[in-house]
Design an enzyme around this catalytic site. Structure first.
Site, short mmCIF file in Angstrom:
data_model
loop_
_atom_site.label_atom_id
_atom_site.label_comp_id
_atom_site.label_asym_id
_atom_site.label_seq_id
_atom_site.Cartn_x
_atom_site.Cartn_y
_atom_site.Cartn_z
N SER A 174 0.80 -1.23 0.00
CA SER A 174 0.00 0.00 0.00
C SER A 174 0.83 1.27 0.00
CB SER A 174 -0.94 0.00 1.22
OG SER A 174 -1.88 -1.05 1.12
N HIS A 188 -15.22 0.35 4.55
CA HIS A 188 -14.93 1.71 5.00
C HIS A 188 -16.07 2.68 4.73
CE1 HIS A 188 -10.71 0.16 4.62
NE2 HIS A 188 -10.57 0.88 5.72
N CYS A 198 -7.74 2.26 2.04
CA CYS A 198 -8.86 1.50 1.50
C CYS A 198 -8.49 0.91 0.14
CB CYS A 198 -10.09 2.39 1.37
SG CYS A 198 -11.51 1.55 0.62
#
Length: 711
Positions: A336, A378, A391
């Protein structure tokens, strides 16, 4: 009757020899002999004259060489200095002893005798004999260095009985911070036969002379080497020194001044602790590489003496590969940490940051469902929330709208997949996949799931810690920051603006919220008033769920933990990356970044935290390495794996294994990746540090409007 053969025949007249005839005959013979003797004398005189005049210099030198020995004095290597002038590699006075194999009468007996005189360990004696058996006759083999004067004197008085043994006083290479700079600086060692064949310089086989074998020692060999000196001594017929006649001093090599901050390099290496990984820190204003720590490492002080069998076996068998420079030759799925970069690509492609995507915990792509790390979802997510809450569904959806090509182009602009112009032996530059790349390498068309995997830093995407640090610096500044490693290199890239200021400000604020807002790394908040760090967590899956859940089981199957950062948030000065191999998630990485940045702004506070941790770990990195070596040597003794004859074989093997390790994640590149939780509760806070309240529930609503452009 007459018998024919008894007949005397006609009688010859009798010749009368007078005194005058005898005198004349004698005189003729005397003249002939005298002429011959005179000719020989003239020839001898001419030859003596030729030898005395025309050949005078030749035989004078030969005569002198019988009385006088001329030896080269190895030059002192230039120092390698950090940005403040402190030595990372220096020289120290040293008593040492070498042996010349071709001059030894009884190699085994001589080494045993030296071992007894110098109190060498049995494993060391075995290593010396092994090196002696494989060395060329003229190539000196080091027996011991760092001798005290008593040992040196005891050996010197026995030299007539030890032909081929060469004790000398000189200088040896010294690395003050030892294993903290092992991969960065490298080490020195005697020239190999192959190196001598490439450069048949008599200096290369002078006892005590060593050349750079790895790292910066090898890269700057010509600059560091210096000019040798010479020594003339009068000797006896047996070779014993009578007196010194003349000495010409050596000229020390030139110093190399690095951008590295020595204390920071040592701190970061120690702070990695029991983990396997790397820390890179850059100066955002100049591109200076302040820290390139890779751990676990090796001690270049002992490595420079010629790696022993016990030490080589210990390093070779360690699954954490202490011989690999993880900063330059470690390739990992970035996870990420790429999401801020992908956000820049989305904005450039026309995606509005405030446009939202609903995250219910996953997204169907074709006939597959790609989950978010937060299985509960989320809710409504805009770009900022997608960054600070990490997310996955937001990026799945948005990446499909623009395709992979704009994302790949942005990744390259941010430094991924690039090789930087640095004075290093080699570096891996990873993979930024796109449709053309996949078709060329694998012969298959690019699929939508490839884009989905790549947009969260998985699939075929690979990056090195150095590339991640460069990406952090470019995202923080908006400039094309180029890393540099020496102070005499001109800074580059600061006249090139890669990204619009408002986009940089938006991403910078979202990355600040990762740490200082309701993000995934609340415990990375700096304990320094007025200084905020921004960052992005990353957890990279390396094997399928059927093999490991990423947090437990065999070490090599656990997830990698990553974190990119910059500080201060509102005026970036430093940027960097932390990568922890198989650390079980990002929670293993961002506490290290927090402490490293704390040390940069408040060294006393940073050291206080480190000392508390080292008490739990069993000492500093160097102390733990020495203790481990002692225990390993005691357990294994002389029954160990011999190191390869050529150091290059070690490097080639380490590099080949690094490429195999980098390809590990390709086995799951076309599978559905199961993103791991980014808000990792496994990360331990500093001793006595409370858990911040900002590590909020994952579905917290966005409270942060788009910021104004920095002024």
């Amino acid at each position: 009757m007459k018998i024919p053969f008894l007949s005397r025949g006609a009688e010859r007249p009798v010749r009368h020899v007078s005194a005058s005839i005898l005198r004349s005959s004698f005189e003729r013979r005397a003249v002939l002999i005298a002429g011959i003797q005179g000719g020989i004398g003239v020839l001898l005189a001419l030859r003596l004259g030729y030898l005395a005049v025309a050949e005078n210099e030749k035989y004078r030198l030969q005569s002198e060489s019988n009385r006088v020995n001329l030896t080269l004095i190895p030059p002192r290597r230039g120092w390698i200095l950090d940005r403040n002038g402190a030595p990372l590699a220096s020289n120290r006075a040293d008593f040492r002893v070498d042996v010349i194999p071709e001059r030894l009468r009884d190699p085994e007996g001589t080494i045993d005798q030296l071992g007894e005189l110098l109190a060498l360990a049995p494993t060391r004696i075995a290593d010396i004999k092994h090196k002696l058996a494989s060395a060329r006759g003229f190539q000196p083999v080091e027996v011991a260095s760092g001798l005290d004067y008593e040992q040196f004197a005891a050996l010197s008085v026995r030299l007539p009985d030890l032909p081929g043994v060469v004790p000398q006083r000189g200088f040896s290479r010294f690395y003050p911070t030892a294993s903290s700079v092992g991969h960065l600086i490298g080490y020195v060692g005697p020239a190999s036969a192959e190196e001598y064949e490439q450069d048949p310089n008599p200096l290369l086989y002078t006892p005590g002379f060593k050349i750079g074998k790895d790292g910066l020692e090898k890269q700057f060999e010509k600059q560091l080497r210096g000019i040798p000196g010479a020594r003339r001594v009068e000797v006896t017929a047996g070779g014993r020194i009578v007196r010194d006649l003349e000495t010409r001093e050596d000229v020390q090599g030139k110093a190399v001044r690095l951008t590295i901050d020595g204390p920071l390099q040592d701190y970061a290496a120690r702070r990695i602790g029991l983990e396997s990984g790397s820390v890179v820190v850059m100066d955002c204003r100049t591109g200076d590489l302040l820290c390139m720590a890779s751990m676990p490492s090796f001690d270049p002080n002992s490595f420079s003496d010629g790696i022993g069998g016990v030490e080589y076996a210990m390093l070779r068998e360690d699954e954490r590969v202490p011989l690999r420079n993880k900063v330059l030759k470690g390739l990992y799925p970035p996870g990420s940490t790429v999401k801020p970069m992908v956000s820049m690509a989305l904005m450039e492609a026309g995606i509005e940051p405030e446009e939202t995507v609903f995250c219910g915990g996953g997204l169907r792509v074709g006939n597959r469902v790609f989950g978010c790390w937060n299985r509960r979802g989320h809710g409504q997510v805009n770009m900022a929330k997608a960054i600070y809450q990490s997310c996955d569904v937001y990026f799945y959806a948005m990446a499909q709208r623009i395709g992979m090509d704009p994302i790949a182009a942005m990744a390259r602009r941010c430094g991924m997949g690039q090789e930087f112009p640095l004075p290093v032996v080699s570096q891996f530059y990873g993979t930024v996949p796109d449709p053309a790349w996949k078709l060329k390498k694998w012969g298959r068309e690019w699929q939508t799931f490839d884009t989905v995997n790549a947009t969260i830093g998985q699939g075929y995407m690979l990056a090195s810690p150095l590339q991640l640090a460069v990406m952090a610096a470019r995202l923080a500044t908006g400039h094309h920051v180029m890393p540099r490693l020496t102070l005499d290199t001109r800074p580059k890239g600061f006249d090139t603006i890669d990204f619009p200021a408002e986009q940089v400000a938006y991403v910078r604020k979202a990355m600040s919220d990762v740490v200082n807002g309701p993000g995934t790394a609340g415990r990375a908040r700096l304990p320094i008033e007025g200084v905020q760090m921004a960052g992005k967590t990353g957890t990279a899956q390396v094997v399928s769920l059927s093999i490991s859940n990423g947090k437990s089981g065999p070490w090599k199957y656990r997830d990698h933990g990553l974190f990119i950062f910059f500080a201060p948030y509102d005026n970036p000065r430093y940027a960097g990356a932390v990568v922890i191999e198989h650390g079980g998630g990002s929670g293993a990485a961002y506490p290290i970044a927090r402490d490293v940045m704390t040390f940069m702004f408040d060294p006393a506070k940073g050291l206080e935290a480190l000392r508390a941790l080292e008490q739990q770990w069993g000492g500093t990195a160097q102390q733990r390495l020495e203790a481990r070596y002692a225990a390993y040597a005691a357990a294994r003794g002389a029954t160990i794996i011999r190191p390869p004859r050529r150091e290059q074989e070690i490097f080639d093997r380490v590099e080949a294994e690094a490429r195999l390790a980098a390809a590990q994640s390709e086995a799951i590149a076309e599978q559905v990746i199961a993103p791991r939780p980014e808000a990792n509760p496994a990360a331990s806070p500093q001793p006595g540090e409370p858990r911040p309240a900002t590590e909020a529930p994952a579905a917290a609503p966005s409270r942060f409007p788009r910021p104004e452009t920095d002024r």
